[in-house]
Design an enzyme around this catalytic site. Structure first.
Site, PDB file in Angstrom:
ATOM      1  N   THR A 110     -10.009  -0.622 -28.494  1.00 57.28           N
ATOM      2  CA  THR A 110      -9.250  -1.286 -27.447  1.00 57.28           C
ATOM      3  C   THR A 110      -9.731  -2.719 -27.189  1.00 57.28           C
ATOM      4  O   THR A 110     -10.823  -3.115 -27.582  1.00 57.28           O
ATOM      5  CB  THR A 110      -9.283  -0.459 -26.134  1.00 57.28           C
ATOM      6  OG1 THR A 110      -8.959   0.898 -26.448  1.00 57.28           O
ATOM      7  CG2 THR A 110      -8.298  -0.945 -25.126  1.00 57.28           C
ATOM      8  N   GLU A 130      -5.927   1.898 -30.695  1.00 58.05           N
ATOM      9  CA  GLU A 130      -6.935   2.951 -30.812  1.00 58.05           C
ATOM     10  C   GLU A 130      -8.146   2.432 -31.565  1.00 58.05           C
ATOM     11  O   GLU A 130      -8.681   1.380 -31.176  1.00 58.05           O
ATOM     12  CB  GLU A 130      -6.372   4.234 -31.430  1.00 58.05           C
ATOM     13  CG  GLU A 130      -7.224   5.459 -31.195  1.00 58.05           C
ATOM     14  CD  GLU A 130      -7.281   5.902 -29.736  1.00 58.05           C
ATOM     15  OE1 GLU A 130      -7.862   6.972 -29.477  1.00 58.05           O
ATOM     16  OE2 GLU A 130      -6.794   5.215 -28.846  1.00 58.05           O
ATOM     17  N   ASP A 150      -5.610  10.592 -29.047  1.00 59.50           N
ATOM     18  CA  ASP A 150      -5.847  10.699 -27.611  1.00 59.50           C
ATOM     19  C   ASP A 150      -5.279  11.990 -27.018  1.00 59.50           C
ATOM     20  O   ASP A 150      -5.406  12.208 -25.817  1.00 59.50           O
ATOM     21  CB  ASP A 150      -5.230   9.500 -26.886  1.00 59.50           C
ATOM     22  CG  ASP A 150      -6.173   8.305 -26.852  1.00 59.50           C
ATOM     23  OD1 ASP A 150      -7.271   8.413 -27.404  1.00 59.50           O
ATOM     24  OD2 ASP A 150      -5.804   7.270 -26.278  1.00 59.50           O
ATOM     25  N   SER A 174      -4.631   8.239 -21.544  1.00 55.13           N
ATOM     26  CA  SER A 174      -5.404   7.045 -21.867  1.00 55.13           C
ATOM     27  C   SER A 174      -6.453   6.808 -20.795  1.00 55.13           C
ATOM     28  O   SER A 174      -6.221   7.079 -19.617  1.00 55.13           O
ATOM     29  CB  SER A 174      -4.485   5.823 -21.972  1.00 55.13           C
ATOM     30  OG  SER A 174      -5.244   4.636 -22.014  1.00 55.13           O
ATOM     31  N   SER A 175      -7.602   6.283 -21.204  1.00 54.10           N
ATOM     32  CA  SER A 175      -8.638   5.889 -20.247  1.00 54.10           C
ATOM     33  C   SER A 175      -8.422   4.481 -19.718  1.00 54.10           C
ATOM     34  O   SER A 175      -9.160   4.039 -18.834  1.00 54.10           O
ATOM     35  CB  SER A 175     -10.020   5.962 -20.907  1.00 54.10           C
ATOM     36  OG  SER A 175     -10.328   7.279 -21.266  1.00 54.10           O
ATOM     37  N   GLY A 196     -13.215   0.515 -24.635  1.00 53.45           N
ATOM     38  CA  GLY A 196     -14.310   1.465 -24.758  1.00 53.45           C
ATOM     39  C   GLY A 196     -13.935   2.927 -24.790  1.00 53.45           C
ATOM     40  O   GLY A 196     -14.783   3.786 -24.562  1.00 53.45           O
ATOM     41  N   GLY A 197     -12.663   3.254 -25.052  1.00 59.17           N
ATOM     42  CA  GLY A 197     -12.300   4.668 -25.101  1.00 59.17           C
ATOM     43  C   GLY A 197     -12.522   5.340 -23.765  1.00 59.17           C
ATOM     44  O   GLY A 197     -12.320   4.736 -22.700  1.00 59.17           O
TER      45      GLY A 197
END
Length: 292
Positions: A110, A130, A150, A174-175, A196-197
């Site tokens: 990201t 991603e 995800d 999604s984060s 950072g996922g």
């Protein structure tokens, strides 16, 4: 941002921390980081269970932020870190919203940027294909994403459907949680975010605690050590914490391990009352703050 992004989870974590005395502490206090870690674990437990595409599942957004429910979650923070906390049961759960345990393995990746223009407009953008270069394939000059990672690849757990299970036409959880902070009159205070996922939530929460609770300059808040507490794991920048903080955390059942949660790319802006813009970019990546 609403589900399937995780803005509700970031807000829930900050609300849980409001029930603690973290604001009276500081970055060199092991109890402050212990409170942060435990609030993080409670947040991730709820987020992983309930946040998904609201077009397919009933996400209890209001229930997750309900003051009484938040207070009940905060009361679970004890003197030591115990077993991974279970997801709670927020009020206003819709019929059939008893979801199974999630099994998503979100890939870190990201990009994030913040822009404030000369008219005072602000944008805080987190965008992703991603992992690095997404699927590794480009069409018409654009990289295709591999956002399918995800989703939870386990669709049913103990007879209960998993909220974030893959389905045709469904958006994955999604984060991403880009932040714009306003005062009570709707005026801009700050904007920030990070790649950072799944660690994005921890990165953003850490920076907001440093900025709003500990009154640090934005760059100092960005440079605070990262601590990503989720389930049974406590990952982060162990080498950046003072030794006495690490020892204090260990005495409270939190052993910070390196290897994950170290690749934030925070980027943000603070607007001061005199109109001065204060920017910050994460030295862990290649970001830069450029004064207009």
């Amino acid at each position: 941002p609403p589900p399937p992004s995780s803005g509700v989870s970031l807000l829930q974590m900050l609300a849980i921390l409001e029930h603690t005395d973290i604001a009276k502490r500081g970055p060199n206090d092991p109890q402050a980081w212990f409170l942060f870690a435990e609030a993080s674990r409670l947040m991730y437990a709820d987020r992983d269970r309930y946040v998904a595409d609201p077009a397919f599942v009933a996400v209890p957004v209001n229930g997750l932020l309900d003051p009484a429910y938040v207070a009940s979650r905060a009361k679970l923070i004890g003197e030591r870190a115990g077993n991974p906390p279970a997801a709670g049961e927020p009020p206003q759960l819709a019929a059939g919203a008893r979801f199974g345990e999630d099994a998503t393995q979100e890939v870190a990746g990201t990009s994030h940027f913040v822009v404030v223009d000369g008219e005072g407009d602000v944008v805080s953008v987190t965008t992703s294909v991603e992992s690095l270069f997404g699927s590794g394939r480009a069409v018409g000059g654009f990289f295709l994403n591999n956002q399918l990672t995800d989703f939870s690849f386990v669709a049913v757990e103990n007879g209960r459907p998993v909220a974030n299970a893959v389905a045709p036409g469904k958006r994955p959880r999604s984060s991403m949680s880009p932040v714009v902070v306003l005062d009570r009159d709707g005026r801009l205070i700050a904007a920030l975010g990070s790649p950072g996922g799944s660690a994005i939530l921890g990165y953003n929460a850490k920076t907001l605690v440093g900025l709003l609770a500990w009154k640090l300059p934005l760059q100092e808040a960005v440079e605070l050590p990262n601590l990503i507490a989720r389930g049974k794991d406590f990952f982060g920048e162990a080498a950046k914490f003072p030794p006495d903080v690490l020892e204090g955390l260990k005495a409270r059942g939190v052993e910070v391990k390196p290897g994950r949660g170290e690749e934030s790319g925070l980027h943000g802006v603070v607007l001061h009352a005199d109109g001065r813009l204060e920017g910050a970019a994460d030295l862990r990546r290649e970001g830069v703050w450029r004064q207009p």
